[in-house]
Write a protein that holds these residues in place. Structure first.
Motif, PDB file in Angstrom:
ATOM      1  N   VAL A 333      -2.300   6.896  -8.109  1.00 18.82           N
ATOM      2  CA  VAL A 333      -3.454   6.165  -7.555  1.00 18.82           C
ATOM      3  C   VAL A 333      -2.931   4.970  -6.765  1.00 18.82           C
ATOM      4  O   VAL A 333      -2.304   4.072  -7.321  1.00 18.82           O
ATOM      5  CB  VAL A 333      -4.398   5.691  -8.678  1.00 18.82           C
ATOM      6  N   ASN A 334      -3.173   4.970  -5.474  1.00 19.89           N
ATOM      7  CA  ASN A 334      -2.812   3.847  -4.622  1.00 19.89           C
ATOM      8  C   ASN A 334      -3.819   3.757  -3.488  1.00 19.89           C
ATOM      9  O   ASN A 334      -4.791   4.538  -3.439  1.00 19.89           O
ATOM     10  CB  ASN A 334      -1.372   3.991  -4.100  1.00 19.89           C
ATOM     11  N   ASP A 335      -3.622   2.816  -2.572  1.00 14.75           N
ATOM     12  CA  ASP A 335      -4.585   2.615  -1.482  1.00 14.75           C
ATOM     13  C   ASP A 335      -4.798   3.891  -0.671  1.00 14.75           C
ATOM     14  O   ASP A 335      -5.927   4.262  -0.333  1.00 14.75           O
ATOM     15  CB  ASP A 335      -4.102   1.493  -0.553  1.00 14.75           C
ATOM     16  N   GLU A 336      -3.690   4.578  -0.368  1.00 19.91           N
ATOM     17  CA  GLU A 336      -3.779   5.767   0.486  1.00 19.91           C
ATOM     18  C   GLU A 336      -4.507   6.910  -0.211  1.00 19.91           C
ATOM     19  O   GLU A 336      -5.404   7.541   0.372  1.00 19.91           O
ATOM     20  CB  GLU A 336      -2.376   6.203   0.895  1.00 19.91           C
ATOM     21  N   THR A 337      -4.137   7.179  -1.483  1.00 19.13           N
ATOM     22  CA  THR A 337      -4.777   8.291  -2.181  1.00 19.13           C
ATOM     23  C   THR A 337      -6.229   7.981  -2.540  1.00 19.13           C
ATOM     24  O   THR A 337      -7.079   8.874  -2.525  1.00 19.13           O
ATOM     25  CB  THR A 337      -3.991   8.651  -3.457  1.00 19.13           C
ATOM     26  N   GLU A 338      -6.534   6.727  -2.847  1.00 13.71           N
ATOM     27  CA  GLU A 338      -7.927   6.343  -3.102  1.00 13.71           C
ATOM     28  C   GLU A 338      -8.777   6.575  -1.855  1.00 13.71           C
ATOM     29  O   GLU A 338      -9.900   7.077  -1.945  1.00 13.71           O
ATOM     30  CB  GLU A 338      -8.009   4.872  -3.527  1.00 13.71           C
ATOM     31  N   GLN A 339      -8.257   6.210  -0.708  1.00  9.50           N
ATOM     32  CA  GLN A 339      -8.994   6.401   0.531  1.00  9.50           C
ATOM     33  C   GLN A 339      -9.217   7.886   0.811  1.00  9.50           C
ATOM     34  O   GLN A 339     -10.294   8.307   1.237  1.00  9.50           O
ATOM     35  CB  GLN A 339      -8.244   5.752   1.704  1.00  9.50           C
TER      36      GLN A 339
END
Length: 523
Positions: A333-339
Motif C-alpha cells: 500500500v503506497n501512494d501509487e497503488t492507492e491511486q
C-alpha cells in the motif's frame, strides 16, 4: 485409566517402521487413521496424531499407557501426576508388550483416541515417514462439546429447519463435511511436520551422511516439495539442522549465489505463501557433497506453471485490479497503488449506498447507519486511512475511511468494499513479514513478531488507547477511523467464530482477534 486390551503376537522392536491405528472412541460411524512412522517418542507421536486427525493442538493432552500418564511438561502439567512424554518411544512400548494405549485430547471435551501398534516393518524405498495409509471421516470441530456435543451438532446440521441450523452452520463453516477424508491432504501435512520432529539421534544407530555445516548440492532431477515445477538440481547450500527420520532429513540454507540465480517466481511464491525462500528440507538421497570450487550450475524450469487467477478468491480479485499473476504477492500500500485502486473503485462503486459505521473503534454499541454519497473531496486518499468517502447521517456530514464501512451482503458494492479492506490488511501483513522492498533478501522479521507479542502481554486488557491512536474526531461528529484494524475489547456484543471480526480486518473472528486474545475475549 486406559482400557485393558488383549495383547497380540510379539512384534519385532528392531524393525524401524511402526504401523499404528488411531481411532476416536465413542464415535459411530468411526473416525480413524492408519499411519506408519519411524520409531519416535510419545511427544513426537502427539504431533503426528494432531496432524493426521486434524486437531489444532489448542488444549492439554495425555497418553495413558498401563497405569502411567505421559504429557508435555511445557504446558504446565503436574509432575506428580504425569511423566515426560519425551522419555518413552514406540520401541520401548513394543519391548514392554504395550501394544494398545489411549490418548486423550482436550480434558474438557475429553476426546479419547484408542491407539494400537499393529505391526513393525522394514522401510520401503522412496517413502517418507511418517505417512498416512488410510482413514475415514473428518475430524470433529474443536470445542464442540465432545462426542455427545458432536452428535448433537450433526443432528442440527442434518436438519435445515432446526432453529439452531443457521447458527451452527455459521460456526462450522459451509465447507465442513463430516464424511470428508483425504489421505493426500494428511500426507501433505505430515510432510510439513517432518521438519519439526525427529530431533533426537537415538534411532537404531542410524548414521547421518552429512553433518551440520556441510556444504551440499541438490542432485539433478530433484524438485521443490511445495512447488513441483521448480527444479532444485544444482542448488547449493549448507546443512543447518538434521531430522533423524526415515529417510534422514536435512534443513539446507541456500547460498547467496543460489538465491541470486533462482527463478524470480520462486521468490514470489514464497512471499505469497509465507514460505522461507532461504532454506528448504531435503532427504539424504536428494543431496550430494559440494565444494566452493564447483560452479553453481542450476537446472532451469522448463514447465513452469503460473497459478491461474480465480474470481472466487479475494486475493486473486485484488491481483486482477493490478494486472498481476497468481504467483505475485499482493502489492504494498503506497501512494501509487492507492491511486490505482481508487480508479478501479471509481469504475465499479455505485453511489449512493447504505452502510454501517461505529462511532469509535472501541465502542461497537454506538453504530451509525450512514448514506455514502461519494468519494471525499478535494482529496479522496489519506496517507493513514486510505480511500475516504463522504457520508451523511441525519443532518450531519463527514468523511469516513471506506475500509471502516460495513455493507449488507446483498449490496452489489459489498464485494468491492470487502476486497479493498482485505487488500489493506493483507498487504500490511506482507510488509510485516517481508519488509518494504520486494527484492530484499529478508522476507520477514521474526523479531518484530516477538516484540509485538511481548508488548501485547505487557499491555494486556488494561491498556488504554490514547486519542492519537485513532486520530481526532471529525468536526461534524464522525470518527475518522483508525490507520488499521484495532483489537476488539471487553463489553462488546457476542461475536460468532465465523462472523467478520469487529476490528475491521476483513477476516473471520476466529482467524483474527479470537485467535490473538484467546480466553481474554469476553463472551
Amino acid at each position: 485409566m486406559a482400557k485393558k486390551r488383549a495383547k497380540r503376537q510379539t512384534l519385532d522392536s528392531s524393525l524401524p517402521i511402526f504401523q499404528l491405528k488411531i481411532a476416536l472412541e465413542g464415535i459411530d460411524p468411526p473416525i480413524w487413521r492408519r499411519i506408519q512412522t519411524h520409531d519416535c517418542s510419545l511427544a513426537d507421536l502427539h504431533e503426528i496424531v494432531q496432524s493426521c486427525m486434524g486437531w489444532d493442538d489448542e488444549h492439554m493432552h495425555a497418553f495413558e499407557v498401563g497405569d502411567k500418564q505421559y504429557t508435555d511438561f511445557s504446558r504446565g502439567a503436574d509432575p506428580y501426576e504425569f511423566d515426560d512424554s519425551r522419555s518413552v518411544r514406540l520401541s520401548d512400548l513394543v519391548e514392554q508388550g504395550e501394544y494398545c494405549f489411549d490418548y486423550e485430547y482436550d480434558f474438557g471435551d475429553s476426546w479419547r483416541h484408542a491407539i494400537e501398534i499393529e505391526n513393525t516393518l522394514p522401510p520401503e524405498e522412496n517413502v517418507r515417514y511418517p505417512r498416512c495409509i488410510g482413514g475415514q471421516r473428518a475430524c470433529p470441530p474443536e470445542d464442540c462439546g465432545g462426542s455427545y456435543g458432536y452428535f448433537d451438532l450433526l443432528d442440527v446440521l442434518a436438519n435445515p429447519d432446526h432453529e439452531e441450523y443457521d447458527e451452527r452452520l455459521e460456526w462450522t463453516g459451509d465447507d465442513f463435511d463430516p464424511e470428508k477424508f483425504s489421505v493426500d491432504e494428511v500426507n501433505a501435512d505430515l510432510l510439513h511436520l517432518r521438519r519439526w520432529i525427529g530431533q533426537h539421534s537415538r534411532l537404531h544407530g542410524q548414521a547421518a551422511r552429512f553433518a551440520v555445516g556441510d556444504r551440499v548440492r541438490a542432485k539433478r532431477g530433484m524438485v521443490h516439495s511445495q512447488y513441483p515445477d521448480i527444479p532444485l538440481g544444482g542448488w547449493v547450500g549448507t546443512v543447518t539442522q538434521i531430522a533423524w527420520l526415515i529417510p534422514i532429513g536435512y534443513e539446507i540454507r541456500w547460498s547467496e549465489e543460489t538465491l541470486a540465480a533462482a527463478h524470480p517466481v520462486y521468490g514470489k511464491r514464497c512471499r505469497r505463501d509465507e514460505e522461507n525462500p532461504e532454506s528448504h528440507w531435503l532427504d539424504e538421497g536428494e543431496m550430494e557433497p559440494d565444494s566452493t570450487e564447483r560452479p553453481v550450475e542450476m537446472e532451469r524450469p522448463t514447465n513452469l506453471v503460473v497459478k491461474p487467477l480465480s474470481a472466487d478468491d479475494e486475493g486473486d480479485r485484488i491481483r486482477m485490479v493490478f494486472g498481476l499473476t497468481g504467483d505475485d504477492p499482493l502489492p504494498a500500500v503506497n501512494d501509487e497503488t492507492e491511486q490505482q485502486y481508487l480508479e478501479y473503485l471509481k469504475a465499479h462503486l455505485t453511489f449512493p449506498f447504505e452502510a454501517t459505521h461505529w462511532e469509535s473503534p472501541e465502542n461497537f454499541h454506538a453504530e451509525k447507519h450512514v448514506a455514502v454519497v461519494g468519494f471525499a473531496s478535494p482529496s479522496p486518499i489519506d496517507l493513514a486511512d486510505g480511500v475516504l468517502c463522504e457520508v451523511r447521517c441525519e443532518q450531519e456530514t463527514g468523511q469516513i475511511p471506506l475500509a471502516n464501512l460495513e455493507l449488507d451482503d446483498d449490496d452489489p458494492n459489498c464485494r468491492y468494499v470487502d476486497d479493498y479492506r482485505y487488500w489493506l490488511v493483507e498487504a500490511q501483513d506482507s510488509l510485516h513479514y517481508g519488509g518494504e522492498d520486494e527484492d530484499d533478501e529478508e522476507y520477514w522479521d521474526d523479531e518484530d513478531e516477538e516484540e509485538d507479542e511481548v508488548r501485547d502481554e505487557e499491555e494486556g486488557e488494561d491498556y488504554e488507547y490514547g486519542e492519537g491512536d485513532f486520530g481526532p474526531p471529525l468536526a461534524d461528529g464522525f470518527d475518522n477511523g483508525s490507520s488499521g484494524p484495532q483489537p476488539i475489547r471487553r463489553g462488546q456484543p457476542p461475536v460468532g467464530r465465523n462472523d467478520p471480526c469487529p476490528c475491521g480486518s476483513g477476516k473471520k473472528f476466529k482467524k483474527c482477534c479470537l485467535k490473538k486474545q484467546g480466553d481474554e475475549i469476553a463472551e
